[in-house]
Design a protein around this motif. Structure first.
Motif, short mmCIF file in Angstrom:
data_model
loop_
_atom_site.label_atom_id
_atom_site.label_comp_id
_atom_site.label_asym_id
_atom_site.label_seq_id
_atom_site.Cartn_x
_atom_site.Cartn_y
_atom_site.Cartn_z
N VAL A 299 46.49 -4.66 50.56
CA VAL A 299 45.18 -4.85 49.95
C VAL A 299 45.33 -4.88 48.43
O VAL A 299 46.00 -4.01 47.85
N HIS A 300 44.74 -5.89 47.82
CA HIS A 300 44.61 -5.94 46.36
C HIS A 300 43.11 -5.89 46.03
O HIS A 300 42.30 -6.42 46.78
N SER A 301 42.78 -5.28 44.91
CA SER A 301 41.36 -5.13 44.57
C SER A 301 41.16 -5.09 43.06
O SER A 301 42.05 -4.67 42.31
N MET A 302 39.97 -5.50 42.66
CA MET A 302 39.51 -5.21 41.30
C MET A 302 39.43 -3.68 41.15
O MET A 302 39.26 -2.95 42.12
N LEU B 234 43.48 -8.12 39.83
CA LEU B 234 43.65 -7.57 41.18
C LEU B 234 44.83 -6.61 41.19
O LEU B 234 45.96 -6.99 40.92
N GLU B 235 44.53 -5.35 41.53
CA GLU B 235 45.55 -4.30 41.58
C GLU B 235 46.03 -4.10 43.02
O GLU B 235 45.22 -4.13 43.95
N PRO B 236 47.34 -3.86 43.24
CA PRO B 236 47.78 -3.51 44.58
C PRO B 236 47.27 -2.12 44.96
O PRO B 236 47.44 -1.16 44.21
N GLN C 286 50.94 1.29 53.22
CA GLN C 286 51.14 2.47 52.38
C GLN C 286 50.28 2.38 51.12
O GLN C 286 50.29 1.38 50.43
N LYS C 287 49.53 3.45 50.86
CA LYS C 287 48.70 3.47 49.66
C LYS C 287 49.59 3.62 48.43
O LYS C 287 50.38 4.57 48.33
N VAL C 288 49.46 2.68 47.50
CA VAL C 288 50.29 2.70 46.29
C VAL C 288 49.45 2.89 45.03
O VAL C 288 49.98 2.90 43.92
N TYR C 289 48.15 3.02 45.22
CA TYR C 289 47.23 3.12 44.08
C TYR C 289 46.69 4.54 43.99
O TYR C 289 46.19 5.09 44.98
N GLU C 290 46.81 5.13 42.83
CA GLU C 290 46.27 6.47 42.61
C GLU C 290 44.82 6.33 42.15
O GLU C 290 44.54 5.77 41.09
#
Length: 487
Positions: free
Chosen positions: A96-99, A416-418, A424-428
């Motif tokens: 998932v990538h997101s703003m 867009l951030e990973p 696996q969650k890679v975004y804090e």
């Protein structure tokens, strides 16, 4: 016992499509979906992206419980027990990538991109849109109000008019992201660390024999948080004079009253008169709070009329987004696996605005290095060198390609951030105050013309030439006229 899982927070057709893919053996095929909206809400010049934290928590905990499985087994479709077993083992393994929350976003650009098997990408659609659409809508409404209120204090007062508890709590968070200063909702305060504020109700005044007694008792109990509601009987003849006496009592104790609150009547006239009365008694430090079905339009007009209001309590119009109660975000398939190869796909519609843009895409914010302002958002395929290489960039209107310009000396900021990579969650997840600061920094990137409440300038969202050409090619291929075999 009812399930507390959110796995069934979805439309039934998602489960049916998942089942059909499973029966067909196509459930492990790869797919890419993008979530976006087609039209800005409220006639605004931008929207404020929100809802990511809830999306992340939802995906992280996405499991089918035994209660879910039992419920599904009772459906009229009579799903195969082996499908039920597959759901028992389900865990999101996609990317998932997101703003980022607080980002200023625009129509027809991907806000969230989901890649994975068709089964998992299909399942998350409904909940993802639910969270994104509502919170983005409320954050956008709150940002509009903040633009009008400027440096005044804004309080979110919407809980009792919200559509249930979740809307109240997450709506309060969305408002805080976009610049509100506090909420009346204690649960939102506990969950998210949002400052909480509150005064008292008219019923407090009605409980006592006199308005003066009500004010004095309240001040004795909470001497450091005294804001008095002055319109229970008569604002100028009764409420404000009694509040002044209470303020004088507090001064004799070395304390200061915070504010008076107006909740009805002509707020412009009453605030002007109340300000004069307070100042005449040396109470220039006492602020004036206003509530009563406020929104950005009312606040704008009250300010134009010279209202002397320092703090705005905004409830119903904000939390329900009453002038546009839905965002209308959509989730469209843009790429799918065919014989082991990922191919772009398009949705054609008789409504031109509903034609999707094919292919997995990235979004860049093009910022003029010299002026430090955003000039456009640029949508391109991940394998394109531009705009990452900083070379001269062609911007053209996707609907009217002859309208074009070229930009140089720019920074291309990836939007867009990973968030998840292969499950696996890679975004804090950032703290809420970090999100607020990011939103404030986003606003500073844009010229005031794009931010104004009325008739804002339209911000450019541009497709790369490759994206535009592919879209036209696929439209042409699907819209070829049928050949009459008799000819």
């Amino acid at each position: 016992m009812k399930s507390t899982s959110l796995a069934l927070h979805t439309d039934k057709y998602q489960i049916n499509m998942m089942y059909a893919h499973w029966v067909n053996g196509s459930h492990q095929r790869k797919a890419v979906f993008e979530a976006y909206f087609r039209k800005l809400p409220f006639g605004n010049g931008y929207a404020v992206f929100a809802g990511l934290e809830r999306i992340v928590n939802y995906i992280s905990n996405l499991r089918f419980t035994e209660e879910d499985i039992r419920y599904l087994s009772e459906q009229e479709e009579k799903y195969d027990p082996m499908f039920m077993e597959a759901l028992r083992q389900f865990k999101f393994g996609g990317t998932v990538h997101s703003m980022k929350e607080g980002a200023l976003v625009f129509p027809n650009e991907p806000l969230v991109r989901v890649e994975g098997t068709i089964m998992e990408t299909q399942l998350v659609e409904t909940a993802l849109l639910n969270f994104m659409n509502y919170q983005t809508l409320i954050a956008t409404k709150a940002s509009r109000i903040k633009q009008v209120a400027s440096d005044d204090t804004l309080l979110e007062f919407g809980t009792r008019r919200a559509q249930e508890a979740d809307a109240a709590i997450w709506g309060a968070r969305a408002a805080y992201v976009a610049g509100f200063d506090a909420t009346s909702n204690m649960l939102a305060g506990e969950h998210f660390g949002i400052p909480t504020k509150g005064t008292h109700a008219h019923s407090w005044v009605q409980t006592f024999m006199t308005e003066q007694e009500a004010f004095d008792v309240y001040a004795k109990v909470l001497p450091d948080q005294v804001t008095l509601l002055v319109d229970t009987f008569d604002t100028l003849e009764s409420g404000v004079p009694h509040a002044i006496r209470t303020a004088k009592m507090l001064e004799s104790q070395g304390k200061r009253m915070n504010a008076i609150r107006l909740d009805s009547g002509d707020l412009a006239y009453l605030s002007i008169q109340a300000r004069e009365m307070l100042d005449a008694e040396g109470l220039d430090y006492v602020q004036i709070v206003a509530s009563n079905d406020l929104d950005e339009n009312t606040i704008f007009n009250l300010k134009a009329q010279g209202a002397r209001i320092d703090v705005w309590g905004v409830g119903t119009q904000l939390i329900t987004a009453s002038d546009q109660p839905s965002l209308g975000g959509v989730y469209k398939l843009v790429e799918r696996e065919v014989d082991g190869e990922m191919l772009p796909t398009i949705k054609i519609s008789g409504n031109p605005e509903k034609v999707s843009t094919p292919g997995k895409k990235d979004v860049y914010r093009i910022v003029d290095k010299k002026k430090g302002r955003a000039v456009a958002d640029y949508i391109s395929f991940p394998d394109e060198e531009r705009p990452r290489n900083g070379k001269r960039l062609k911007l053209f209107n996707p609907l009217h390609p002859y309208m074009k310009k070229y930009v140089e000396n720019y920074e291309a900021v990836p939007m867009l951030e990973p968030i998840f990579v292969n499950g696996q969650k890679v975004y804090e997840l950032p703290e809420l105050d970090e999100i607020r600061a990011y939103h404030a920094s986003q606003l500073k990137l844009f010229w005031p013309e794009y931010l104004r409440k009325l008739n804002p300038e339209i911000y450019r969202v541009n497709l790369s030439e490759k994206v535009w050409e592919l879209k036209q090619k696929l439209i042409d291929s699907y819209m070829q006229p049928e050949v009459d075999e008799k000819e």
